[in-house]
Design an enzyme around this catalytic site. Structure first.
Site, short mmCIF file in Angstrom:
data_model
loop_
_atom_site.label_atom_id
_atom_site.label_comp_id
_atom_site.label_asym_id
_atom_site.label_seq_id
_atom_site.Cartn_x
_atom_site.Cartn_y
_atom_site.Cartn_z
N LYS A 1 44.72 48.57 -44.72
CA LYS A 1 45.72 47.56 -45.08
C LYS A 1 45.07 46.22 -45.36
O LYS A 1 45.50 45.49 -46.27
CB LYS A 1 46.77 47.43 -43.97
CG LYS A 1 47.91 46.45 -44.28
CD LYS A 1 48.80 46.90 -45.43
CE LYS A 1 49.80 45.85 -45.88
NZ LYS A 1 50.91 45.62 -44.97
N LYS B 1 48.12 35.18 -43.29
CA LYS B 1 47.71 35.81 -42.04
C LYS B 1 46.89 37.07 -42.31
O LYS B 1 45.84 37.31 -41.68
CB LYS B 1 48.97 36.12 -41.22
CG LYS B 1 48.77 36.85 -39.92
CD LYS B 1 48.94 38.36 -40.03
CE LYS B 1 50.35 38.77 -40.44
NZ LYS B 1 50.47 40.25 -40.53
#
Lengths: 285, 285
Positions: free
Chosen positions: A170, A238
């Site tokens: 990811k 983030k």
């Protein structure tokens, strides 16, 4: 199957809804409890804590913003760990640190709770349509048990390796999303600057070797001035931090990702953090 | 229709072949004349100059590396301009300067020769399959006359504006190709560094919001170490120069494209210029 879903946001709501519609018994919890209302109306049981969700489930999904949020959902007061019986499987759909993921899995293993990191990609559209790409990390047997559920959520479900490797994949995915968004903003800026209709450019380039998911899905939003999320700049920023931490550990010098990270931070400083990632266009000339 | 094709390379050969197979009378010329052999075997007439091609054609296509090459093919000794009768249409499939394109078109107009810039995208695969994206600039009437031919070559054919705008769109397209290739190299580098199977990463990320044409088509080549062109680093580096010139004129500061340009130049200095664009991976850590 008795399923729990914790974290009912832009992604969690449609994903939990798809599990419910697939015929499973669904228990849900979210920090903002009112977000569970649409699921309750469709027959989901709304719980008062993550612990309560865990106690009534065979598999519990988590979908929250960041690493500390997952830790809190699992190990905090009223967390999954309090209500978990042996044999529970925790499936984390959040995007968080691979290293922390391995720690969480190890701690849960002591309680005979299994863990699968299963972050997703494909945006709110993919979440609604059940066409997400899901990159899972965990034991093969645990993956096999979860596969029928994951296939409700996504059209491309792949076990990429052991626990933590889903999050690693990811992180790579988010690097692509960030650089592709940068390409969208610069390409559209160049088209406009050169007097070319940017909407026509987006349409034709999408069909050739310059095409990307981002250009096809978010390019038209940039051109049309629609900066609503989708996926927020704060979250991609983030995720880029996670990717750069991983790069640091691996000794990779990723100049493009670093540039993109700087621009997304600049967008946050400009107050654009809660807009869609396509709002990067506001800081790209 | 009587068609000419000048510049029989990785792209020109399959494109000319598709026009021939569509039933047109084809005359061809290329600097390296032996490259025309496969077309001659299928019935094309091989000419000894661009002028000769022009004299026997209603529409002449050009597909050569750079702006000076197009100028030479049109206005050089034995060029199209020498053999062109009134009513000829010149269609440039090359990727060159939008500004020079407008100059060439204006000079040809004096001879009642029409001009369409029609650069393409989709790689050698798209050229063979006739599934290119074609971004055309020129008068609507000229575009309409060429459309049946362009639809033989591509599956997405769009008139993006007046003469030169096709090249402007292509400059944008190449900016996307370059930044997407950078993303591929960095993503694969990160996967490898973090111990994740890069082939699995490419497969799963291709299916989600991180997907791109480059990742799907060239990602597996990077993973497998296949650096053959496809499309050469030397040419993409030239295209980035065109894009950055356009950005300079438009007053756009494109930090991502600039970074990519520097890395592709670095790849050229490392002697990788005649390899495929995926060889950028050799200079990305």
């Amino acid at each position: 199957m008795r399923i729990g879903y914790i974290g009912i946001g832009i992604m969690g709501l449609p994903m939990a809804g798809n599990l419910l519609r697939a015929g499973h018994d669904l228990s849900v919890f979210s920090r903002t409890l009112s977000r569970c209302d649409p699921l309750a109306a469709d027959g989901a049981a709304v719980c008062r804590s993550s612990s309560e969700v865990a106690a009534s489930s065979e598999v519990v999904f988590i979908n929250v913003p960041d690493t500390p949020d997952v830790e809190d959902v699992i190990f905090g007061a009223g967390g999954i760990s309090d209500g978990a019986g042996a044999g529970l499987i925790v499936v984390d759909n959040s995007t968080i640190s691979p290293r922390a993921t391995r720690e969480f899995a190890a701690r849960l293993k002591e309680k005979q709770v299994d863990y699968l990191d299963a972050p997703v990609s494909g945006g709110d559209v993919g979440a609604r349509q059940g066409t997400l790409a899901i990159m899972a990390g965990g034991d093969e047997a645990v993956f096999a048990r979860c596969l029928p559920l994951l296939e409700v959520l996504g059209s491309k479900v792949v076990r990429v390796g052991s626990v933590g490797m889903g999050q690693t994949a990811k992180a790579c995915n988010q690097l692509f999303c960030a650089l592709h968004m940068l390409a969208c903003c610069e390409g559209i800026s160049l088209a406009k600057g050169a007097g070319l209709d940017p909407g026509i450019m987006v349409d034709v380039v999408s069909s050739g070797a310059g095409g990307s998911w981002a250009l096809k899905n978010l390019g038209p939003k940039i051109v049309g001035g629609d900066l609503d999320p989708g996926f927020m700049i704060d979250l991609l920023s983030k995720d880029l931090r996670l990717a750069m931490e991983l790069a640091e550990e691996a000794g990779c010098d990723l100049a493009g990702a670093k540039l993109a990270q700087g621009l997304f931070k600049q967008a946050q400083k400009a107050g654009l953090g809660r807009l869609g990632t396509q709002a990067l266009c506001r800081v790209v000339d």
